[in-house]
Design a protein around this motif. Sequence first.
Motif, PDB file in Angstrom:
ATOM      1  N   VAL A 121      10.052  12.006   2.337  1.00  0.00           N
ATOM      2  CA  VAL A 121      10.530  11.108   1.284  1.00  0.00           C
ATOM      3  C   VAL A 121      10.325   9.665   1.732  1.00  0.00           C
ATOM      4  CG1 VAL A 121      12.536  10.391  -0.073  1.00  0.00           C
ATOM      5  CG2 VAL A 121      12.243  12.804   0.536  1.00  0.00           C
ATOM      6  N   THR A 122       9.645   8.879   0.899  1.00  0.00           N
ATOM      7  CA  THR A 122       9.433   7.468   1.233  1.00  0.00           C
ATOM      8  C   THR A 122      10.613   6.629   0.753  1.00  0.00           C
ATOM      9  OG1 THR A 122       8.219   7.084  -0.822  1.00  0.00           O
ATOM     10  CG2 THR A 122       6.905   7.614   1.136  1.00  0.00           C
ATOM     11  N   ASP A 123      10.810   5.516   1.436  1.00  0.00           N
ATOM     12  CA  ASP A 123      11.838   4.567   0.994  1.00  0.00           C
ATOM     13  C   ASP A 123      11.227   3.640  -0.055  1.00  0.00           C
ATOM     14  OD1 ASP A 123      10.319   2.663   2.381  1.00  0.00           O
ATOM     15  OD2 ASP A 123      11.822   2.333   3.934  1.00  0.00           O
ATOM     16  N   SER A 124      11.942   2.630  -0.453  1.00  0.00           N
ATOM     17  CA  SER A 124      11.453   1.730  -1.504  1.00  0.00           C
ATOM     18  C   SER A 124      10.253   0.888  -1.061  1.00  0.00           C
ATOM     19  CB  SER A 124      12.585   0.817  -1.982  1.00  0.00           C
ATOM     20  OG  SER A 124      13.075   0.039  -0.909  1.00  0.00           O
ATOM     21  N   HIS A 125       9.940   0.918   0.232  1.00  0.00           N
ATOM     22  CA  HIS A 125       8.782   0.180   0.760  1.00  0.00           C
ATOM     23  C   HIS A 125       7.601   1.101   1.069  1.00  0.00           C
ATOM     24  CE1 HIS A 125      11.205  -3.414   1.054  1.00  0.00           C
ATOM     25  NE2 HIS A 125      12.112  -2.724   1.713  1.00  0.00           N
ATOM     26  N   GLY A 126       7.708   2.354   0.659  1.00  0.00           N
ATOM     27  CA  GLY A 126       6.628   3.304   0.905  1.00  0.00           C
ATOM     28  C   GLY A 126       6.575   3.823   2.330  1.00  0.00           C
ATOM     29  N   MET A 127       7.689   3.712   3.040  1.00  0.00           N
ATOM     30  CA  MET A 127       7.743   4.134   4.442  1.00  0.00           C
ATOM     31  C   MET A 127       8.417   5.496   4.553  1.00  0.00           C
ATOM     32  SD  MET A 127       6.604   1.404   6.244  1.00  0.00           S
ATOM     33  CE  MET A 127       7.420   1.175   7.796  1.00  0.00           C
ATOM     34  N   LEU A 128       7.771   6.394   5.285  1.00  0.00           N
ATOM     35  CA  LEU A 128       8.378   7.667   5.630  1.00  0.00           C
ATOM     36  C   LEU A 128       9.274   7.459   6.853  1.00  0.00           C
ATOM     37  CD1 LEU A 128       5.237   9.975   5.348  1.00  0.00           C
ATOM     38  CD2 LEU A 128       7.255  10.049   3.872  1.00  0.00           C
ATOM     39  N   TYR A 134       2.246  -1.555   4.615  1.00  0.00           N
ATOM     40  CA  TYR A 134       1.280  -2.252   5.469  1.00  0.00           C
ATOM     41  C   TYR A 134      -0.065  -1.535   5.558  1.00  0.00           C
ATOM     42  CZ  TYR A 134       5.588  -4.438   7.095  1.00  0.00           C
ATOM     43  OH  TYR A 134       6.785  -5.088   7.166  1.00  0.00           O
ATOM     44  N   GLY A 135      -0.104  -0.291   5.099  1.00  0.00           N
ATOM     45  CA  GLY A 135      -1.332   0.497   5.213  1.00  0.00           C
ATOM     46  C   GLY A 135      -1.600   0.946   6.647  1.00  0.00           C
ATOM     47  N   ARG A 136      -0.547   1.046   7.441  1.00  0.00           N
ATOM     48  CA  ARG A 136      -0.696   1.430   8.849  1.00  0.00           C
ATOM     49  C   ARG A 136      -0.554   2.937   9.011  1.00  0.00           C
ATOM     50  NH1 ARG A 136       3.220  -3.382  10.811  1.00  0.00           N
ATOM     51  NH2 ARG A 136       1.673  -5.035  10.592  1.00  0.00           N
ATOM     52  N   SER A 137      -1.467   3.497   9.771  1.00  0.00           N
ATOM     53  CA  SER A 137      -1.378   4.910  10.114  1.00  0.00           C
ATOM     54  C   SER A 137      -0.359   5.069  11.235  1.00  0.00           C
ATOM     55  CB  SER A 137      -2.742   5.416  10.581  1.00  0.00           C
ATOM     56  OG  SER A 137      -3.080   4.824  11.826  1.00  0.00           O
ATOM     57  N   LEU A 138      -0.042   6.318  11.549  1.00  0.00           N
ATOM     58  CA  LEU A 138       0.859   6.574  12.671  1.00  0.00           C
ATOM     59  C   LEU A 138       0.285   5.980  13.954  1.00  0.00           C
ATOM     60  CD1 LEU A 138       1.921  10.274  12.035  1.00  0.00           C
ATOM     61  CD2 LEU A 138       3.084   8.176  11.338  1.00  0.00           C
ATOM     62  N   LEU A 139      -1.017   6.069  14.094  1.00  0.00           N
ATOM     63  CA  LEU A 139      -1.669   5.522  15.281  1.00  0.00           C
ATOM     64  C   LEU A 139      -1.496   4.004  15.348  1.00  0.00           C
ATOM     65  CD1 LEU A 139      -3.315   6.128  17.782  1.00  0.00           C
ATOM     66  CD2 LEU A 139      -5.380   5.987  16.384  1.00  0.00           C
ATOM     67  N   HIS A 140      -1.624   3.321  14.221  1.00  0.00           N
ATOM     68  CA  HIS A 140      -1.381   1.873  14.193  1.00  0.00           C
ATOM     69  C   HIS A 140       0.035   1.556  14.669  1.00  0.00           C
ATOM     70  CE1 HIS A 140      -4.826   1.511  11.332  1.00  0.00           C
ATOM     71  NE2 HIS A 140      -4.981   0.367  11.987  1.00  0.00           N
ATOM     72  N   TRP A 141       1.022   2.278  14.122  1.00  0.00           N
ATOM     73  CA  TRP A 141       2.415   2.020  14.494  1.00  0.00           C
ATOM     74  C   TRP A 141       2.644   2.244  15.978  1.00  0.00           C
ATOM     75  CZ3 TRP A 141       5.352  -1.002  11.978  1.00  0.00           C
ATOM     76  CH2 TRP A 141       5.311  -1.067  10.591  1.00  0.00           C
ATOM     77  N   ALA A 142       2.107   3.322  16.509  1.00  0.00           N
ATOM     78  CA  ALA A 142       2.306   3.616  17.934  1.00  0.00           C
ATOM     79  C   ALA A 142       1.614   2.582  18.809  1.00  0.00           C
ATOM     80  CB  ALA A 142       1.795   5.009  18.262  1.00  0.00           C
ATOM     81  N   ALA A 196      -8.647   6.176  14.438  1.00  0.00           N
ATOM     82  CA  ALA A 196      -8.928   5.065  15.360  1.00  0.00           C
ATOM     83  C   ALA A 196      -9.887   4.045  14.759  1.00  0.00           C
ATOM     84  CB  ALA A 196      -9.481   5.596  16.678  1.00  0.00           C
ATOM     85  N   SER A 197     -10.655   4.432  13.740  1.00  0.00           N
ATOM     86  CA  SER A 197     -11.633   3.505  13.165  1.00  0.00           C
ATOM     87  C   SER A 197     -11.281   3.039  11.753  1.00  0.00           C
ATOM     88  CB  SER A 197     -13.023   4.158  13.158  1.00  0.00           C
ATOM     89  OG  SER A 197     -13.012   5.323  12.357  1.00  0.00           O
ATOM     90  N   THR A 198     -10.068   3.339  11.301  1.00  0.00           N
ATOM     91  CA  THR A 198      -9.633   2.915   9.979  1.00  0.00           C
ATOM     92  C   THR A 198      -8.694   1.722  10.109  1.00  0.00           C
ATOM     93  OG1 THR A 198      -9.811   5.181   9.162  1.00  0.00           O
ATOM     94  CG2 THR A 198      -8.477   3.657   7.868  1.00  0.00           C
ATOM     95  N   PRO A 199      -9.029   0.597   9.472  1.00  0.00           N
ATOM     96  CA  PRO A 199      -8.163  -0.586   9.588  1.00  0.00           C
ATOM     97  C   PRO A 199      -6.934  -0.482   8.697  1.00  0.00           C
ATOM     98  CG  PRO A 199     -10.033  -1.085   8.201  1.00  0.00           C
ATOM     99  CD  PRO A 199     -10.244   0.326   8.706  1.00  0.00           C
ATOM    100  N   GLU A 200      -5.871  -1.191   9.092  1.00  0.00           N
ATOM    101  CA  GLU A 200      -4.704  -1.339   8.233  1.00  0.00           C
ATOM    102  C   GLU A 200      -5.020  -2.417   7.204  1.00  0.00           C
ATOM    103  OE1 GLU A 200      -1.914  -4.462  10.502  1.00  0.00           O
ATOM    104  OE2 GLU A 200      -1.948  -2.500  11.441  1.00  0.00           O
ATOM    105  N   LYS A 201      -4.089  -2.755   6.327  1.00  0.00           N
ATOM    106  CA  LYS A 201      -4.341  -3.730   5.260  1.00  0.00           C
ATOM    107  C   LYS A 201      -4.769  -5.098   5.795  1.00  0.00           C
ATOM    108  CE  LYS A 201      -1.413  -1.796   1.647  1.00  0.00           C
ATOM    109  NZ  LYS A 201      -0.202  -1.979   0.835  1.00  0.00           N
ATOM    110  N   SER A 202      -4.267  -5.475   6.964  1.00  0.00           N
ATOM    111  CA  SER A 202      -4.622  -6.783   7.534  1.00  0.00           C
ATOM    112  C   SER A 202      -6.011  -6.776   8.159  1.00  0.00           C
ATOM    113  CB  SER A 202      -3.599  -7.196   8.597  1.00  0.00           C
ATOM    114  OG  SER A 202      -3.740  -6.374   9.748  1.00  0.00           O
TER     115      SER A 202
END
Length: 195
Positions: free
Chosen positions: A97-104, A135-143, A167-173
């Motif tokens: 379930v995501t929160d209001s910011h789209g975060m699991l 932010y468009g961040r994958s789990l790998l980005h967060w870690a 590893a080769s997919t960028p986040e929104k930034s």
Amino acid sequence: ERSDYRFPLHAALAHGCDVAVITDLLSTAAKKQVGGATTHRLGVATGVYHSITKHGAEMARVPDHHGRLPLHISLTYNAKAASVLQVLQAYPEAVNVTDSHGMLPVHIALMKEHAVQVVLPLIQASGPVAPDGNYGRSLLHWACRSNYDRFLIEQLVQMDALGDKAASTPEKSGELPLHCLVSRSGRGSKSTALA
């Protein structure tokens, strides 16, 4: 006194109450009849009694005024690991379930740098996880942005919905996970998982 929390469980998690309080709030045995109203004692600053309409494990399914489930709240406010795991056990479906910011919950856990003993059960219960909606961040980005070791980062690569492309997919930034890892190296990073 006005509270931003809908139920005692929400407040207890946000205020870092002991796991015994969380356990009591999640158990139906903690229910008391006082003057015909079902109430729970909340061991936070005021020690007041709050009326509730739901009790026990059902409380783990009820969002607060901001639409966050107790699992989101416990992770956002850095509740103790045992409390987070207790809430996860009460409502395991909350991991998807995501929160209001789209975060699991797993996104929040990684962002807040929760211990591996909290993060791994969330990952295992979630299955493949898409990038967060904010932010468009994958789990790998967060870690890689946080101070996790090689073991956890390798686990995340295996569980990421992006698979080998994580590893080769960028986040929104526009940053890749490797950029995140390198940018934190000056902050005492202990990981060289992508090197």
